[in-house]
Every structure is written in C-alpha cells, then in structure tokens.
Write a protein that holds these residues in place. Structure first.
Motif, PDB file in Angstrom:
ATOM      1  N   GLU A  46       0.792  -1.214   0.068  1.00 21.71           N
ATOM      2  CA  GLU A  46       0.111   0.084   0.017  1.00 21.71           C
ATOM      3  C   GLU A  46       0.840   1.264   0.049  1.00 21.71           C
ATOM      4  O   GLU A  46       1.942   1.194   0.737  1.00 21.71           O
ATOM      5  CB  GLU A  46      -0.899   0.056   1.261  1.00 21.71           C
ATOM      6  N   LEU A  47       0.435   2.345  -0.828  1.00 17.02           N
ATOM      7  CA  LEU A  47       1.006   3.497  -0.881  1.00 17.02           C
ATOM      8  C   LEU A  47       2.558   3.459  -1.003  1.00 17.02           C
ATOM      9  O   LEU A  47       3.381   4.382  -0.821  1.00 17.02           O
ATOM     10  CB  LEU A  47       0.671   4.290   0.499  1.00 17.02           C
ATOM     11  N   LEU A  48       2.986   2.638  -1.653  1.00 17.97           N
ATOM     12  CA  LEU A  48       4.507   2.230  -1.704  1.00 17.97           C
ATOM     13  C   LEU A  48       5.148   3.519  -2.575  1.00 17.97           C
ATOM     14  O   LEU A  48       6.363   4.226  -2.310  1.00 17.97           O
ATOM     15  CB  LEU A  48       4.854   0.921  -2.398  1.00 17.97           C
ATOM     16  N   LEU A  49       4.482   3.626  -4.022  1.00 15.54           N
ATOM     17  CA  LEU A  49       4.927   4.678  -4.898  1.00 15.54           C
ATOM     18  C   LEU A  49       4.552   6.109  -4.207  1.00 15.54           C
ATOM     19  O   LEU A  49       4.942   7.161  -4.992  1.00 15.54           O
ATOM     20  CB  LEU A  49       4.288   4.518  -6.253  1.00 15.54           C
ATOM     21  N   PRO A  91       0.370  -2.298  -8.432  1.00 12.11           N
ATOM     22  CA  PRO A  91       1.340  -1.536  -7.688  1.00 12.11           C
ATOM     23  C   PRO A  91       1.192  -1.154  -6.320  1.00 12.11           C
ATOM     24  O   PRO A  91       1.475   0.291  -6.208  1.00 12.11           O
ATOM     25  CB  PRO A  91       1.792  -0.586  -8.866  1.00 12.11           C
ATOM     26  N   GLY A  92       0.522  -1.654  -5.427  1.00 10.76           N
ATOM     27  CA  GLY A  92       0.024  -1.299  -3.965  1.00 10.76           C
ATOM     28  C   GLY A  92      -1.030  -0.148  -4.412  1.00 10.76           C
ATOM     29  O   GLY A  92      -1.997  -0.615  -5.111  1.00 10.76           O
ATOM     30  N   SER A  93      -1.043   0.786  -3.704  1.00  7.89           N
ATOM     31  CA  SER A  93      -2.273   1.983  -3.873  1.00  7.89           C
ATOM     32  C   SER A  93      -1.350   3.111  -4.161  1.00  7.89           C
ATOM     33  O   SER A  93      -0.271   3.371  -3.829  1.00  7.89           O
ATOM     34  CB  SER A  93      -2.944   1.622  -2.608  1.00  7.89           C
ATOM     35  N   LEU A  94      -2.227   4.166  -4.702  1.00  7.05           N
ATOM     36  CA  LEU A  94      -1.613   5.627  -4.995  1.00  7.05           C
ATOM     37  C   LEU A  94      -2.495   6.475  -4.381  1.00  7.05           C
ATOM     38  O   LEU A  94      -3.738   6.094  -4.140  1.00  7.05           O
ATOM     39  CB  LEU A  94      -2.140   5.649  -6.534  1.00  7.05           C
ATOM     40  N   LEU A  95      -2.221   7.829  -4.311  1.00  9.14           N
ATOM     41  CA  LEU A  95      -3.014   8.770  -3.877  1.00  9.14           C
ATOM     42  C   LEU A  95      -3.749   9.428  -4.987  1.00  9.14           C
ATOM     43  O   LEU A  95      -2.781  10.140  -5.797  1.00  9.14           O
ATOM     44  CB  LEU A  95      -2.037   9.877  -2.928  1.00  9.14           C
ATOM     45  N   GLU A  96      -4.916   9.331  -5.058  1.00  8.99           N
ATOM     46  CA  GLU A  96      -5.653   9.804  -6.238  1.00  8.99           C
ATOM     47  C   GLU A  96      -6.455  10.913  -5.911  1.00  8.99           C
ATOM     48  O   GLU A  96      -7.193  11.261  -5.102  1.00  8.99           O
ATOM     49  CB  GLU A  96      -6.700   8.683  -6.794  1.00  8.99           C
ATOM     50  N   GLU A  97      -6.180  12.025  -6.786  1.00 10.79           N
ATOM     51  CA  GLU A  97      -7.158  13.368  -6.677  1.00 10.79           C
ATOM     52  C   GLU A  97      -8.244  13.370  -7.523  1.00 10.79           C
ATOM     53  O   GLU A  97      -8.162  13.071  -8.692  1.00 10.79           O
ATOM     54  CB  GLU A  97      -6.236  14.390  -6.791  1.00 10.79           C
TER      55      GLU A  97
END
Length: 286
Positions: A46-49, A91-97
């Motif tokens: 999670e949130l790696l990138l 790829p884990g999870s991303l912070l999406e706006e």
C-alpha cells in the motif's frame, strides 16, 4: 488447472522521494519477473509509490507529495512497466485526486497496459488516515484464469468487504497493506479468517522494515498460510490453483464446511437487522 502465479514484493519506499521510489520498484518488478518468468501478477505494498516518510517522523506532505488524478504521469509509467514485463500489475495503492478529494486507490493494470480496475479504499484507518472513503467494491477478470477482488489494508478488518468481493465472484483477494504496528498478527488472523469463510485465496502484502513490519502472507481457500514473509525485503512467489476455490465451494472446506451452500439453502429464513432487515441473495455462481 487454472493456475495464477503471483509475485508479492514485500518492499519499502525511499522516504520522501517519489522518483527514487519509482526507479527502485521498477527494478524490483523486473527482477521479480526475471526470477519467475511464469509470473502472471506482481503486487506491491500500500502507498509504496507515494514514498511515505520514515516511521514516527513528521511528514506534512504525505497526502500531497504524489497525489494526482488517474490517469497521470505516474500511471503512464505503471502501464508501461506492465506492458514491458508482460504481467498484470497491482502496484500497491496510489493517492488519487478527484474533485478536490484525495482517495487511497489501488489499480490493476493488464499486460497490455490497460487500467482494468480502480478501487478506492472503503475503510481508511481512522483517525490516522484522512483520505476520503470509497463507495464501491471492485473485481476484475484475468482471462483464462479467474476473478480477482481488490482490498486495501484496514479493509481486511471488516468482514463485509471480503464477503462482498467473494459474492461478486472473486476467487482471489489482493490486499496491498502498509502496517507499522504490532497488530499485524491480528491482520494475519483476519486474512486467514476472510479466506476460510469465503473460500478464496488472500494475497496480503505488507511494507518491509522499516516502512512496515512485513509478515506478508498468501493464504489458501481453507485458511491455511501457504507462505509468510519475515520483516525484511523479500518476494513471496505463490502458485494459486484457482480450481481449489471451486473444489472448496463444491465439496466443502477440508471436505466438510459448505457455507455458501448453506446460506443459499436458508435464504429467506433470516433477515439481518444491521443491514436494514435485508435477506441473503445467493451469488450467481452458487
């Protein structure tokens, strides 16, 4: 056999450095594929990138450092990597706006470089995680293999999530996680329980020390841990025979327990007050 080969990379970010974290992960994914050329799916924590900061250190830019709409420059890189390696990539999870809100979002990318699923974490870890909750459950199909559901970290503590994903036909639940606390043992317990009661595989990949406490697991449809990592960086290679899900649901877990069949047989007998008096609707596959 419907075999799905998974490489769960238990790894860590380069704190505060999104570019260095991406370069590091891309190299790791390439190495994972080279070590296991038959791998179908590569999964990351999670949130790696998003390159989270060091544990117990202030990180005021945590929610904005990498936040972007989907698609974005980052997802273009991700889709290109999936296409180059010829793998499915979570790829884990991303912070999406999106419309002034930030979501903790997992995506699934096909080997052709297409984003085929986007899942917004339904249960952020309150009060510590301030992202906006998602409002839907997501599955996607891997042709010739089976159906996969997405969950993220704290979602695993809510049995409704895994039950809904299984009801939607998921045979595998991929659950990127970033846990830094000693309740990791209970998360492993929940991974086993969610696998057992829903007769699904669970791939729960956590961040490595010092970003997380590790202990990633791959659990089979009978709730048995197939593989478990330690605290440091490593790859869990799991060969998942999805016909075992069919077998467990038809013949029972350990040849005994058939929860889906019993729920179907007893539908209409019981209503669920916590769900507004709803009754159970059997899934189409049951």
């Amino acid at each position: 056999m419907r075999v799905l080969s998974v490489a769960a990379i238990q790894t860590k970010s380069v704190p505060y450095d999104v570019e260095a974290t991406w370069q590091r992960f891309a190299r790791q994914a390439e190495c994972a594929k080279n070590l296991g050329p038959e791998v179908d799916v590569i999964v990351a924590p999670e949130l790696l990138l998003s390159a989270p900061g060091e544990f117990l250190q202030p990180d005021p830019d945590a929610d904005t450092r990498s936040a972007a709409p989907i698609p974005s420059d980052l997802t273009t890189r991700i889709t290109g990597l999936a296409r180059r390696l010829g793998v499915w990539l979570v790829p884990g999870s991303l912070l999406e706006e999106d419309n002034g809100r930030t979501y903790n979002t997992a995506i699934a990318v096909s080997p052709e470089g297409e984003i085929v699923a986007r899942y917004r974490k339904v249960f952020p870890w309150r009060p510590f995680e301030t992202t906006t909750p998602g409002d839907s459950f997501i599955t996607f199909d891997i042709p010739g293999k089976g159906r996969v559901g997405l969950a993220i970290c704290f979602d695993g503590s809510f049995p409704e999530v895994s039950r809904q994903l299984a009801w939607l036909g998921a045979e595998v639940i991929i659950q990127p996680t970033l846990t830094t606390t000693r309740d990791r043992e209970m998360e492993v317990v929940m991974s086993r329980a969610n696998a057992f009661v829903n007769q699904v595989f669970v791939v729960n990949v956590n961040g490595a020390d010092p970003s997380g406490v590790g202990e990633s697991v791959i659990v089979d449809p009978e709730g048995t841990i197939m593989q478990r990592a330690r605290g440091g960086e490593e790859i869990l290679y799991g060969v998942l025979d999805l016909d075992r899900v069919t077998q467990a649901r038809e013949y029972g877990t350990f040849g005994i327990n058939k929860p889906w069949s019993q729920l179907k047989d007893q539908r209409g007998i019981l209503s669920y007050p916590m769900y507004g008096g709803a009754t159970f609707q059997p899934p189409e596959w049951s």
